[in-house]
Design an enzyme around this catalytic site. Structure first.
Site, PDB file in Angstrom:
ATOM      1  N   HIS A  45      -8.531 -12.158 -50.937  1.00 43.86           N
ATOM      2  CA  HIS A  45      -9.937 -12.506 -50.897  1.00 43.86           C
ATOM      3  C   HIS A  45     -10.200 -13.587 -49.855  1.00 43.86           C
ATOM      4  O   HIS A  45      -9.282 -14.258 -49.377  1.00 43.86           O
ATOM      5  CB  HIS A  45     -10.401 -12.978 -52.278  1.00 43.86           C
ATOM      6  CG  HIS A  45     -10.407 -11.881 -53.302  1.00 43.86           C
ATOM      7  ND1 HIS A  45     -10.848 -12.076 -54.588  1.00 43.86           N
ATOM      8  CD2 HIS A  45     -10.038 -10.567 -53.232  1.00 43.86           C
ATOM      9  CE1 HIS A  45     -10.753 -10.948 -55.269  1.00 43.86           C
ATOM     10  NE2 HIS A  45     -10.255 -10.022 -54.465  1.00 43.86           N
ATOM     11  N   GLU A  47     -11.622 -16.582 -50.018  1.00 46.25           N
ATOM     12  CA  GLU A  47     -11.282 -17.959 -50.348  1.00 46.25           C
ATOM     13  C   GLU A  47      -9.797 -18.231 -50.149  1.00 46.25           C
ATOM     14  O   GLU A  47      -9.402 -19.293 -49.648  1.00 46.25           O
ATOM     15  CB  GLU A  47     -11.670 -18.265 -51.805  1.00 46.25           C
ATOM     16  CG  GLU A  47     -13.152 -18.144 -52.089  1.00 46.25           C
ATOM     17  CD  GLU A  47     -13.561 -16.768 -52.573  1.00 46.25           C
ATOM     18  OE1 GLU A  47     -14.478 -16.684 -53.392  1.00 46.25           O
ATOM     19  OE2 GLU A  47     -12.942 -15.755 -52.135  1.00 46.25           O
ATOM     20  N   CYS A  70     -14.451 -15.205 -57.739  1.00 48.04           N
ATOM     21  CA  CYS A  70     -14.071 -14.442 -58.923  1.00 48.04           C
ATOM     22  C   CYS A  70     -13.334 -15.327 -59.919  1.00 48.04           C
ATOM     23  O   CYS A  70     -12.640 -16.279 -59.556  1.00 48.04           O
ATOM     24  CB  CYS A  70     -13.216 -13.240 -58.530  1.00 48.04           C
ATOM     25  SG  CYS A  70     -11.626 -13.655 -57.780  1.00 48.04           S
ATOM     26  N   ALA A 158     -34.869  17.483 -33.026  1.00 53.50           N
ATOM     27  CA  ALA A 158     -34.305  18.449 -32.080  1.00 53.50           C
ATOM     28  C   ALA A 158     -35.404  19.414 -31.664  1.00 53.50           C
ATOM     29  O   ALA A 158     -36.482  19.459 -32.266  1.00 53.50           O
ATOM     30  CB  ALA A 158     -33.155  19.224 -32.724  1.00 53.50           C
ATOM     31  N   SER A 164     -30.442  18.447 -29.323  1.00 50.46           N
ATOM     32  CA  SER A 164     -30.773  17.106 -29.806  1.00 50.46           C
ATOM     33  C   SER A 164     -30.094  15.985 -29.021  1.00 50.46           C
ATOM     34  O   SER A 164     -30.370  14.811 -29.278  1.00 50.46           O
ATOM     35  CB  SER A 164     -30.380  16.974 -31.285  1.00 50.46           C
ATOM     36  OG  SER A 164     -28.979  17.162 -31.453  1.00 50.46           O
ATOM     37  N   ARG A 180     -22.104   2.760 -38.301  1.00 47.56           N
ATOM     38  CA  ARG A 180     -20.947   3.499 -38.829  1.00 47.56           C
ATOM     39  C   ARG A 180     -19.849   2.541 -39.280  1.00 47.56           C
ATOM     40  O   ARG A 180     -19.244   2.716 -40.342  1.00 47.56           O
ATOM     41  CB  ARG A 180     -20.394   4.444 -37.767  1.00 47.56           C
ATOM     42  CG  ARG A 180     -21.197   5.685 -37.521  1.00 47.56           C
ATOM     43  CD  ARG A 180     -20.508   6.572 -36.503  1.00 47.56           C
ATOM     44  NE  ARG A 180     -21.261   7.789 -36.234  1.00 47.56           N
ATOM     45  CZ  ARG A 180     -20.899   8.719 -35.374  1.00 47.56           C
ATOM     46  NH1 ARG A 180     -19.766   8.572 -34.685  1.00 47.56           N
ATOM     47  NH2 ARG A 180     -21.643   9.791 -35.187  1.00 47.56           N
ATOM     48  N   LEU A 200     -17.383  11.724 -35.951  1.00 46.48           N
ATOM     49  CA  LEU A 200     -17.843  10.772 -36.970  1.00 46.48           C
ATOM     50  C   LEU A 200     -16.972   9.533 -37.086  1.00 46.48           C
ATOM     51  O   LEU A 200     -16.765   9.005 -38.180  1.00 46.48           O
ATOM     52  CB  LEU A 200     -17.962  11.454 -38.345  1.00 46.48           C
ATOM     53  CG  LEU A 200     -18.875  12.683 -38.399  1.00 46.48           C
ATOM     54  CD1 LEU A 200     -18.928  13.237 -39.820  1.00 46.48           C
ATOM     55  CD2 LEU A 200     -20.268  12.363 -37.905  1.00 46.48           C
ATOM     56  N   GLY A 291     -28.536  16.437 -41.031  1.00 44.90           N
ATOM     57  CA  GLY A 291     -29.763  16.931 -40.445  1.00 44.90           C
ATOM     58  C   GLY A 291     -30.954  16.837 -41.358  1.00 44.90           C
ATOM     59  O   GLY A 291     -30.960  16.086 -42.344  1.00 44.90           O
TER      60      GLY A 291
END
Length: 371
Positions: A45, A47, A70, A158, A164, A180, A200, A291
């Site tokens: 973490h 910290e 936490c 498109a 497109s 992304r 992607l 789309g």
């Protein structure tokens, strides 16, 4: 100091699921002696990382943390124990109430019981935005969904023939790459895969391993084995959302994860069930780049939290394909209402982000997508 901690948290968005992205700065006066952010996969973490850099100098220092530390034993010991053991004198927390039911104020209470001065609420809105996906997953079991659309001025994605690339310019596309990277997964429908064969992945330097998951809504598992997504599945994890009836024989040995989802009478994927299953895998945020039909299905199902509307100064008129299809709106009272959050210009293009509100009529919501 808190702005620096928030910057650290924002820098690791998209890499820490299922845990939240947290930043921490340890300082003595105006001098920073330790910096830390949640590490890939959620641990160590923030910290712990900051205290390790600060070492013995942390005694008597101030810790600036973006989220309540936490207080429970999970895969790692509680961060409050580390802060107490290090001897910090003061802890400043931006978002004071971790939505995880195992924490929810217990971290703050433990610090104060140990005699540490705790102050809360500094830059809270910024800190809340960073952990919005984590909060939604632990409270609703669903990842945060951002719907991204690149459109013309008159709302087309498109031409009618499907052309497109590219409606928006290079600067706007760079923003999409950053989006992304900051989401755990990017989602498209099989139609987009068949039409565009996308990869992607994030193209920004140093962030090529993000998003951590690529997701395709593919009810009948029609994805081509020669597609970029399948060819790169071992290096960039790929999840296919399919119905129980879909045949996955051809995908054996590809390293692809097939999530079996509920379907409606027409054989369409129930997107709410699909997103819940993604949440079960640990995803806290999803960027939809599908789309027009995917956009409409997510909105109909009430699953979109933010709309990112990238608008280019071009017109297609009735020669264009609408950005959103299948909403089924027949009356103004049934229209989907949005609240503008931000507006930014990138060269000639404009990015507007909206909070998505429910239709005012409260009509029955459909959940399926044909894919």
């Amino acid at each position: 100091m808190m702005a620096k901690a928030i910057g650290l948290a924002r820098g690791v968005l998209g890499s820490t699921a299922p845990n939240p992205a947290v930043g921490c700065v340890i300082a003595v006066g105006d001098s920073i002696i330790g910096r830390g952010a949640t590490q890939p996969g959620g641990r160590p973490h923030a910290e712990v990382m900051a205290l390790a850099e600060a070492g013995a100098a942390a005694r008597g220092a101030t810790a600036y943390v973006t989220l309540e530390p936490c207080a429970h034993h999970g895969c790692t010991p509680p961060c409050v124990d580390a802060l107490i053991a290090a001897g910090v004198a003061r802890v400043v927390v931006a978002h004071a109430h971790d939505p995880d039911p195992r924490v929810q104020g217990r971290g703050i209470a433990r610090l104060r019981a140990a005699g540490i001065l705790v102050e809360t609420g500094l830059m809270e809105a910024e800190a809340r935005a960073i952990v919005a996906g984590f909060a939604k997953r632990v409270t609703e079991g669903l990842p945060w969904v951002t719907l991204k659309l690149g459109v013309t001025l008159d709302g087309c994605i498109a031409t009618k023939s499907g052309e497109s690339r590219w409606i928006t310019g290079p600067a706007a596309r760079g923003v999409v790459q950053r989006m992304r990277a900051e989401h755990d997964g990017v989602l498209v429908g099989i139609g987009t895969v068949l039409a565009d064969d996308p990869g992607l992945i994030c193209g920004l330097e140093g962030l090529g391993d993000r998003p951590r998951w690529r997701v395709v809504a593919d009810s009948h598992l029609r994805i081509p084995l020669a597609s970029k997504l399948v060819r790169n599945a071992e290096a960039h994890p790929l999840i296919l959302l399919a119905t129980e009836a879909a045949d996955a024989t051809a995908l054996q040995g590809t390293g692809i994860t097939v999530l079996r989802c509920a379907a409606d009478d027409a054989g369409r994927i129930d997107l709410r069930d699909a997103l819940r299953r993604l949440g079960d895998l640990g995803l806290t945020s999803v960027l939809s780049e599908g789309g027009a039909h995917m956009a409409g299905a997510l909105l109909r199902a009430g699953l979109v939290d933010r709309l990112a509307w990238h608008r280019a100064p071009t017109l297609l008129g009735d020669s264009g394909m609408p950005a959103i299809q299948g909403l089924g709106v027949e009356r103004l009272a049934d229209a989907f209402r949005l609240r503008l959050l931000t507006r930014e210009a990138y060269e000639e293009d404009v990015l507007e982000t909206y909070e998505v509100l429910l239709p005012r009529s409260g009509r029955e919501i459909l959940t399926g997508i044909s894919s």
